[in-house]
Design an enzyme around this catalytic site. Sequence first.
Site: not given
Length: 307
Positions: A15, A192, A237-239
């Site tokens: 990510d 997230t 898509m955490h970041d």
Amino acid sequence: MKKIITIFDTDPGIDDAFALSFLHESEIFDVKMVSSVAGNVKLANTTRNLRGLVKAMDWNIPIHRGLAQPLFGPQILAEEFHGVDGLSGYLFDDNDLADISDKPAIDAMAEVLRNNDQVLIIAVGPLTNIGALILAHPELKEKISEITIMGGVVGTGNTTPVAEFNIYADPEAAKIVFESGIRVNIVGLNVTTKTYYNIDMHEKFKKSDKKINKILADIMDRRIAKTGAEENYTTYMHDTLAVMYHTNPEIFKSQMVHMDVETKGEFTRGMTVADMRAISTACKNVNFVTDIDTEKFEEIFMTTLIG
């Protein structure tokens, strides 16, 4: 429009790769440097991946190597999820790596702060580099406008029952950041895990002619082959959300709270403890991001990266 002077700290990481591309494609940032840190995988691999991704984007940006170990505790990695190399088996050739500076990341960050005012730091890995920066150069804290992190959770963790990976990997560094007096924006699992990279999105990445998108699609092909796709969803898509929080703040909801990091508990190490009480008199030290418009997320994500 005056761009936001930015330092980006990362541990690529699947990510992270998308977040880096999203940062590059966004027009509001004046990115002065990017730095690697150990986290998802060991420093040698996060650094190599960062160099490969920057080269694939043909991005002329200084790259600096960060710290290989947490400030105090044992090293925790996420190789089971990301693969030992960090990108599900995708490997960059030696010829496909951007040049890297000999200057350590902490020194480079300090130089950027000395030469600029109101610098945004976005950190999407463990906070080792940022904690070390604050310890080494407390006189430069006033130069940092805010620190936005992907990390933390109020509720169920993803590494322990109560801890999110980036905080758990170096809770002492996170504690330094949270207690620094600098504004900290927490974009954690509460938000997230509402955002997915799905198969429809993946098909569009596979059809893209951009070199970086082909690489991202290849990485996700490997990820999907390993884990499958459940109900059309592949991974979070955490970041990217830590970057999107600045490009599109209108799609997020947040509130100021007091938040501590647990560093000593046998079962609670790495836990981010938020004081949500209405009667609380504790200093509100972090901006806790609590919600996101998921439809807008997907629209912005795809428009920025695919066009």
